[in-house]
Scaffold this active site. Structure first.
Site, PDB file in Angstrom:
ATOM      1  N   THR A  14      41.127  42.269  88.282  1.00 46.64           N
ATOM      2  CA  THR A  14      41.365  41.761  86.936  1.00 46.64           C
ATOM      3  C   THR A  14      42.696  41.030  86.901  1.00 46.64           C
ATOM      4  O   THR A  14      43.625  41.390  87.612  1.00 46.64           O
ATOM      5  CB  THR A  14      41.365  42.897  85.889  1.00 46.64           C
ATOM      6  N   ARG A  15      42.769  39.997  86.062  1.00 46.18           N
ATOM      7  CA  ARG A  15      44.038  39.300  85.819  1.00 46.18           C
ATOM      8  C   ARG A  15      44.669  39.798  84.526  1.00 46.18           C
ATOM      9  O   ARG A  15      45.740  39.323  84.134  1.00 46.18           O
ATOM     10  CB  ARG A  15      43.812  37.786  85.695  1.00 46.18           C
ATOM     11  N   LYS A  19      44.584  45.703  80.952  1.00 48.73           N
ATOM     12  CA  LYS A  19      43.485  46.465  81.556  1.00 48.73           C
ATOM     13  C   LYS A  19      43.952  47.181  82.817  1.00 48.73           C
ATOM     14  O   LYS A  19      43.627  48.337  83.039  1.00 48.73           O
ATOM     15  CB  LYS A  19      42.370  45.509  81.990  1.00 48.73           C
ATOM     16  N   ASP A  76      34.274  44.398  82.945  1.00 47.54           N
ATOM     17  CA  ASP A  76      34.022  43.385  81.920  1.00 47.54           C
ATOM     18  C   ASP A  76      33.749  44.135  80.641  1.00 47.54           C
ATOM     19  O   ASP A  76      32.979  45.104  80.612  1.00 47.54           O
ATOM     20  CB  ASP A  76      32.856  42.459  82.280  1.00 47.54           C
ATOM     21  N   SER A  77      34.447  43.744  79.590  1.00 45.42           N
ATOM     22  CA  SER A  77      34.365  44.547  78.373  1.00 45.42           C
ATOM     23  C   SER A  77      34.353  43.642  77.157  1.00 45.42           C
ATOM     24  O   SER A  77      34.703  42.470  77.233  1.00 45.42           O
ATOM     25  CB  SER A  77      35.540  45.527  78.312  1.00 45.42           C
ATOM     26  N   PHE A 158      46.296  46.756  73.234  1.00 50.18           N
ATOM     27  CA  PHE A 158      46.200  45.299  73.387  1.00 50.18           C
ATOM     28  C   PHE A 158      44.944  44.814  72.683  1.00 50.18           C
ATOM     29  O   PHE A 158      44.158  45.603  72.143  1.00 50.18           O
ATOM     30  CB  PHE A 158      46.200  44.909  74.873  1.00 50.18           C
ATOM     31  N   TYR A 160      41.989  43.831  70.579  1.00 52.75           N
ATOM     32  CA  TYR A 160      41.532  44.168  69.232  1.00 52.75           C
ATOM     33  C   TYR A 160      41.982  45.568  68.789  1.00 52.75           C
ATOM     34  O   TYR A 160      41.584  46.028  67.706  1.00 52.75           O
ATOM     35  CB  TYR A 160      39.996  44.082  69.179  1.00 52.75           C
ATOM     36  N   HIS A 186      36.099  53.209  75.788  1.00 54.40           N
ATOM     37  CA  HIS A 186      35.042  52.658  76.630  1.00 54.40           C
ATOM     38  C   HIS A 186      35.470  52.611  78.095  1.00 54.40           C
ATOM     39  O   HIS A 186      34.739  53.006  78.992  1.00 54.40           O
ATOM     40  CB  HIS A 186      34.705  51.256  76.117  1.00 54.40           C
ATOM     41  N   ARG A 187      36.715  52.183  78.346  1.00 62.72           N
ATOM     42  CA  ARG A 187      37.205  52.057  79.722  1.00 62.72           C
ATOM     43  C   ARG A 187      37.406  53.440  80.343  1.00 62.72           C
ATOM     44  O   ARG A 187      37.058  53.677  81.496  1.00 62.72           O
ATOM     45  CB  ARG A 187      38.528  51.261  79.699  1.00 62.72           C
TER      46      ARG A 187
END
Ligand code: ITT
Length: 202
Positions: A14-15, A19, A76-77, A158, A160, A186-187
């Site tokens: 991920t960039r 996250k 991906d979220s 971060f 939302y 979720h993560r």
């Protein structure tokens, strides 16, 4: 760092530094070191052109593995708002435009929900986490339900988070501590399922 894998090291492809921070916190006790893409020479990011979270997560994880040879996970979220028929969903990072900031995305969301009463502001964060190397190609999903407020609350997190009120926490994700957010997010949910495999492989 060399392009080849060191033992007990996994790449989080991920960039997004926010996250990556959360992924590192959630997997802290697995004994794996989590490398980020910034630890490697840059490569062109695969375009997130799939119309599903799963398609994009697999694409990012496969590319990370192909480029580094490391066991690679990719997240991906997105945020699915019921009143908006599931939008912004897979387009959550680009909701207000290709290079939109978190602030612009939240502004657009609040604008689209102007005047919508609270019971109709239900939403969920969904995360698909893919894990790929030459032997493994698996994925896990995590979901966290909430309500979109009509103004921001809180400074943490971060994206939302300031407008996402979690009934499980009784506050927005941006008002919660990192530990509390990760517990119900979720993560956090997707990664805790994945972490069982990491413990077996460790
Ligand atoms: P990578 O593809 O490099 O991982 P990205 O930011 O483009 O980074 P996504 O395509 O998965 O990642 O977009 C997810 C977007 O959804 C992200 O930019 C946020 O706007 C939002 N989002 C995801 N998880 C979030 C969370 O825990 N809290 C708040 N917003 C979140």
């Amino acid at each position: 760092m060399s392009l080849r894998s060191a033992s007990k090291q996994i790449l989080a492809a991920t960039r997004n530094v926010d996250k990556l921070r959360e992924i590192r916190q959630i997997l802290e006790d697995t004994g794996w070191r989590i490398a980020g893409l910034d630890d490697f020479p840059p490569y062109p990011e695969p375009s997130e052109d799939c119309d599903t979270l799963l398609g994009n997560a697999l694409q990012k994880a496969r590319e990370g593995y192909r480029r580094t040879g490391m066991l690679t996970l990719a997240d991906d979220s997105g945020l699915e708002v019921d009143y908006l028929n599931g939008r912004p969903g897979v387009r959550s990072s680009r909701y207000a435009g290709e290079k939109a900031t978190y602030e612009e995305n939240v502004d657009l969301l609040l604008k689209e929900l102007t005047g919508v009463p609270s019971p109709e502001r239900t939403a969920r964060f969904r995360c698909v986490m893919a894990l790929v190397n030459d032997k493994i190609e698996r994925y896990w999903e995590g979901v966290s339900e909430g309500i979109i407020l009509n103004e921001r609350r809180g400074q943490s997190g971060f994206g939302y988070d300031p407008v996402f009120w979690s009934p499980e926490l009784g506050r927005t994700f941006a008002e919660a501590s990192a530990v509390d957010k990760n517990r119900v997010s979720h993560r956090g949910r997707a990664l805790r399922s994945l972490s069982n495999i990491l413990r077996e492989l460790a």
